[in-house]
Scaffold this active site. Sequence first.
Site, PDB file in Angstrom:
ATOM      1  N   ASN A 136      -4.999  11.007   4.101  1.00 40.86           N
ATOM      2  CA  ASN A 136      -5.003   9.875   5.023  1.00 40.86           C
ATOM      3  C   ASN A 136      -4.979  10.363   6.464  1.00 40.86           C
ATOM      4  OD1 ASN A 136      -2.830   7.974   2.884  1.00 40.86           O
ATOM      5  ND2 ASN A 136      -5.003   7.627   3.188  1.00 40.86           N
ATOM      6  N   ARG A 195       0.839  -1.196   0.000  1.00 42.08           N
ATOM      7  CA  ARG A 195       0.000   0.000   0.000  1.00 42.08           C
ATOM      8  C   ARG A 195       0.880   1.255   0.000  1.00 42.08           C
ATOM      9  NH1 ARG A 195      -3.561   2.746   4.658  1.00 42.08           N
ATOM     10  NH2 ARG A 195      -4.743   4.154   3.323  1.00 42.08           N
ATOM     11  N   HIS A 196       0.405   2.285  -0.676  1.00 42.34           N
ATOM     12  CA  HIS A 196       1.151   3.540  -0.777  1.00 42.34           C
ATOM     13  C   HIS A 196       1.374   4.179   0.587  1.00 42.34           C
ATOM     14  CE1 HIS A 196      -2.398   5.988   0.114  1.00 42.34           C
ATOM     15  NE2 HIS A 196      -3.077   5.167  -0.673  1.00 42.34           N
ATOM     16  N   ARG A 215       0.160   8.962  -5.673  1.00 47.19           N
ATOM     17  CA  ARG A 215       0.600   8.518  -4.352  1.00 47.19           C
ATOM     18  C   ARG A 215       1.149   7.100  -4.381  1.00 47.19           C
ATOM     19  NH1 ARG A 215      -5.064   8.800  -4.437  1.00 47.19           N
ATOM     20  NH2 ARG A 215      -6.236   6.997  -3.653  1.00 47.19           N
ATOM     21  N   GLU A 261      -7.429   2.800  -6.734  1.00 41.14           N
ATOM     22  CA  GLU A 261      -8.317   2.599  -5.602  1.00 41.14           C
ATOM     23  C   GLU A 261      -9.763   2.482  -6.064  1.00 41.14           C
ATOM     24  OE1 GLU A 261      -9.111   1.312  -3.034  1.00 41.14           O
ATOM     25  OE2 GLU A 261      -8.301   2.528  -1.402  1.00 41.14           O
TER      26      GLU A 261
END
Length: 243
Positions: free
Chosen positions: A23, A16-17, A68, A92
Site C-alpha cells: 500500500n 478495510r484492512h 492482511r 480483493e
Amino acid sequence: MSDVPALPIPRLVLWRHGRTEWNAAGRFQGQLDPPLDEVGRRQARRAAPHLAAPLPEGTLVVSSDLGRAAETAVALTDVLAVPLRLDPRLREVHMGSWEGLTRQEVAERHPEQYADWLAGRPITGRGGEDSADVPARALAALRDLPEAPAAVVVTHGGTSARLIEALLGLGPEHRRVFGPLANCAWSELVEQSGRWRLLRHNTSAPELPDGPVPPPQPGTGRPDAGASPEEGAPGPTQDADAL
C-alpha cells in the site's frame, strides 16, 4: 436502479484492512497476500476499540481470508471476544497481470489499460476478474451468515466499494460516487424499510502520537454499547488499493 439486496443482518460495518508495505509503495495487491506492516498493525489496534464501542451484543465479525484482512480482524475479535469467520468470497478484486506492479509500472507497460482504469471504464486484456462479479460473490458470503443484529465485514478497497454500490442499488453509471476507504477506515450501512442507507463513510480512529500501542485485553476492551485497485480516481498518492 437494481434490486436492493436482502441480507440476514440489518447493520453492516465494512472495514478495510490496515496498511501493507505494498500500500505504502503504491503496488497493486489484488489477491496476492503481502502482510500488514507495522503501521498497519498499529492502525488495527488503534481502530478496534473505536469500532467496537457502538456495536450491539451478538455482532459477527467476518473477514476475507487474505492475511492482511484476517490480521486486521483479529484486533477487533480480541476486543469483542467473539470468533472470527473467514470467507474467501470477501477477497480483493483479482487484478490479473497488474498484481505485484506499482501504479507507475502499470502506466508504463499498459498505458491504455491504465487510462481506462483512471477513467473508471472497463479494463480489457489484463485478465483477472470482472468487477461486476465482485459484489455478487461478496453478497453471497453475507447471505450465508446467520441472523445477527450487526456484522463487521473486514475486506479490501475494491471489494468494499463494489459492496457499497450494490447495497445502495447504484448501477455502473454511479460508480465512484463515494471516495475510497483509507487503510483501516470503515463505512456503516443499515437496512431500513427494505432499503439500505449509508450512515457514515470512510470513518477513521483518531490519530495518536507515535509510540507503542498496548494490545487489547480479551473481553475487557469493549465499552458498553447499544477508502482499491478498482478505484482509479485521485486519492492517496501511494496507495494503489484505495483508488
